[in-house]
Structure formats: structure tokens, C-alpha cells
Design a protein around this motif. Structure first.
Motif, PDB file in Angstrom:
ATOM      1  N   ALA A 113     -37.828  40.170  33.441  1.00 13.68           N
ATOM      2  CA  ALA A 113     -38.785  38.524  33.738  1.00 13.68           C
ATOM      3  C   ALA A 113     -40.475  39.120  33.196  1.00 13.68           C
ATOM      4  O   ALA A 113     -40.481  37.934  32.410  1.00 13.68           O
ATOM      5  CB  ALA A 113     -38.189  37.863  34.598  1.00 13.68           C
ATOM      6  N   ALA A 114     -40.722  40.042  33.613  1.00 17.36           N
ATOM      7  CA  ALA A 114     -42.216  40.199  33.983  1.00 17.36           C
ATOM      8  C   ALA A 114     -42.321  40.363  32.093  1.00 17.36           C
ATOM      9  O   ALA A 114     -43.718  40.125  32.080  1.00 17.36           O
ATOM     10  CB  ALA A 114     -42.502  40.736  34.650  1.00 17.36           C
ATOM     11  N   ALA A 115     -41.531  40.947  31.406  1.00 22.32           N
ATOM     12  CA  ALA A 115     -42.563  41.036  30.204  1.00 22.32           C
ATOM     13  C   ALA A 115     -41.797  39.906  29.340  1.00 22.32           C
ATOM     14  O   ALA A 115     -43.005  39.048  28.092  1.00 22.32           O
ATOM     15  CB  ALA A 115     -40.965  41.215  29.348  1.00 22.32           C
ATOM     16  N   PHE A 116     -41.698  38.510  29.768  1.00 27.33           N
ATOM     17  CA  PHE A 116     -41.392  37.245  29.014  1.00 27.33           C
ATOM     18  C   PHE A 116     -42.998  35.949  30.062  1.00 27.33           C
ATOM     19  O   PHE A 116     -42.573  35.911  30.708  1.00 27.33           O
ATOM     20  CB  PHE A 116     -40.508  36.376  28.969  1.00 27.33           C
ATOM     21  CG  PHE A 116     -39.816  37.177  28.413  1.00 27.33           C
ATOM     22  CD1 PHE A 116     -38.987  38.006  28.655  1.00 27.33           C
ATOM     23  CD2 PHE A 116     -39.071  36.856  26.977  1.00 27.33           C
ATOM     24  CE1 PHE A 116     -37.787  38.806  28.167  1.00 27.33           C
ATOM     25  CE2 PHE A 116     -38.019  37.264  26.286  1.00 27.33           C
ATOM     26  CZ  PHE A 116     -37.841  38.762  26.696  1.00 27.33           C
ATOM     27  N   GLY A 117     -44.379  36.142  29.313  1.00 22.13           N
ATOM     28  CA  GLY A 117     -44.981  35.376  30.199  1.00 22.13           C
ATOM     29  C   GLY A 117     -45.431  34.082  29.806  1.00 22.13           C
ATOM     30  O   GLY A 117     -45.723  33.484  30.840  1.00 22.13           O
ATOM     31  N   SER A 118     -44.672  33.516  29.514  1.00 20.02           N
ATOM     32  CA  SER A 118     -44.545  32.057  29.309  1.00 20.02           C
ATOM     33  C   SER A 118     -42.750  31.502  29.622  1.00 20.02           C
ATOM     34  O   SER A 118     -41.944  31.805  29.328  1.00 20.02           O
ATOM     35  CB  SER A 118     -45.050  31.784  27.996  1.00 20.02           C
ATOM     36  OG  SER A 118     -46.007  31.509  27.212  1.00 20.02           O
ATOM     37  N   TRP A 119     -43.030  30.663  30.840  1.00 19.55           N
ATOM     38  CA  TRP A 119     -41.662  30.490  31.311  1.00 19.55           C
ATOM     39  C   TRP A 119     -42.045  28.195  30.925  1.00 19.55           C
ATOM     40  O   TRP A 119     -43.192  27.890  31.407  1.00 19.55           O
ATOM     41  CB  TRP A 119     -41.224  30.283  32.679  1.00 19.55           C
ATOM     42  CG  TRP A 119     -41.331  31.879  33.061  1.00 19.55           C
ATOM     43  CD1 TRP A 119     -42.060  32.901  32.164  1.00 19.55           C
ATOM     44  CD2 TRP A 119     -39.935  32.122  32.718  1.00 19.55           C
ATOM     45  NE1 TRP A 119     -41.390  33.797  32.978  1.00 19.55           N
ATOM     46  CE2 TRP A 119     -40.272  33.769  33.339  1.00 19.55           C
ATOM     47  CE3 TRP A 119     -38.778  32.261  33.486  1.00 19.55           C
ATOM     48  CZ2 TRP A 119     -39.065  34.601  33.093  1.00 19.55           C
ATOM     49  CZ3 TRP A 119     -38.062  33.036  34.446  1.00 19.55           C
ATOM     50  CH2 TRP A 119     -37.836  33.391  34.534  1.00 19.55           C
ATOM     51  N   GLY A 120     -40.585  28.144  30.588  1.00 22.27           N
ATOM     52  CA  GLY A 120     -40.754  26.464  30.641  1.00 22.27           C
ATOM     53  C   GLY A 120     -40.151  25.871  31.929  1.00 22.27           C
ATOM     54  O   GLY A 120     -39.734  26.751  33.241  1.00 22.27           O
ATOM     55  N   GLN A 121     -40.324  24.961  32.214  1.00 27.16           N
ATOM     56  CA  GLN A 121     -39.632  24.150  33.151  1.00 27.16           C
ATOM     57  C   GLN A 121     -37.969  24.503  33.237  1.00 27.16           C
ATOM     58  O   GLN A 121     -37.208  24.093  32.042  1.00 27.16           O
ATOM     59  CB  GLN A 121     -39.775  22.222  33.905  1.00 27.16           C
ATOM     60  CG  GLN A 121     -38.500  21.597  32.565  1.00 27.16           C
ATOM     61  CD  GLN A 121     -38.252  21.716  31.359  1.00 27.16           C
ATOM     62  OE1 GLN A 121     -39.773  22.148  30.910  1.00 27.16           O
ATOM     63  NE2 GLN A 121     -37.827  21.253  30.429  1.00 27.16           N
TER      64      GLN A 121
END
Length: 129
Positions: A113-121
Motif C-alpha cells: 500500500a505504501a507504494a502508492f503515495g496518493s489516496w482518494g476518499q
């Protein structure tokens, strides 16, 4: 700053379909990865699918392979997750995620999960039996 706006969740009976959408903006680099994670109550986040803009490669978790399809409409800067043959175990909050500047993807990235720095709601998907 990458911004992700997910939509399309809802309630559906087992065997039904839903399509999630994620409107993306703010990428700094031409190449990036964008996709979906989900989290069910009491469970860890699970990578579902993602794609790389550099070559359109797509990756899927074994749990959804053959049932879910990720696609993009570059003109609309939107990524979709078509979910077919839904099962009660697909019930979760689904998050659109992205990593700016990621050129080459690997299947193993979905486990990080930490490989993706941007998260939406998140958007809730509920599948009833």
C-alpha cells in the motif's frame, strides 16, 4: 498534488455488477500508476488492480482476476473499475490510489500500500448474498 475523486459505489446482490470511477488530477510526471485498493471491516488493505500510464500495463489481484477490469479514459482523466460477478466477500471500502512518476509496474506492487503515495476518499461497495 495528485487529487483523486472516487465514485460509483453502492449496494448490489451477489452476481451483480458495479463500475467505480476515479477522476484524477495534479500529476507532475507524464508517467504514473493508478488503481484500486480495498479494505473490509477488520481486514488489512488489499490491492485490487492498477495500471501504468507509460504502457497501459494492467495488474490484478488473484481474488478479482477474471471478474474485475481496470480501464482509463485519458480524455476525461478518469480510471474505471468494472466489477462483475460480485461476491459478498467483495464488500469493502474501495480506494482509488496513485503513484506519480512510477514508470514500470510489477504485480508485487499491489501488496504494498505504501507504494502508492496518493489516496482518494473511499467509496463503499456492499454485496448482499
Amino acid at each position: 498534488e495528485v487529487q483523486l475523486q472516487a465514485s460509483g459505489g453502492g449496494m448490489v446482490q451477489a452476481g451483480g455488477s458495479l463500475r467505480l470511477s476515479c477522476a484524477a488530477s495534479g500529476f507532475t510526471f507524464d508517467d504514473y500508476a493508478i488503481g484500486w485498493f480495498r479494505q473490509a471491516p477488520g481486514k488489512e488493505r488489499e490491492g485490487i488492480s492498477y495500471m501504468t500510464s507509460s504502457d497501459g500495463s494492467t495488474y490484478y489481484a488473484d481474488s478479482v482476476k477474471g471478474r474485475f477490469t481496470i480501464s482509463s479514459d485519458n480524455a476525461k482523466n478518469t480510471v474505471y473499475l468494472q466489477m462483475n460477478s460480485l461476491k459478498p466477500e467483495d464488500t469493502a471500502v474501495y480506494y482509488c490510489v496513485a503513484e506519480d512518476g512510477l514508470v514500470t509496474g510489477t504485480p508485487s506492487l499491489m501488496r504494498v500500500a505504501a507504494a502508492f503515495g496518493s489516496w482518494g476518499q473511499g467509496t463503499q461497495v456492499t454485496v448482499s448474498s
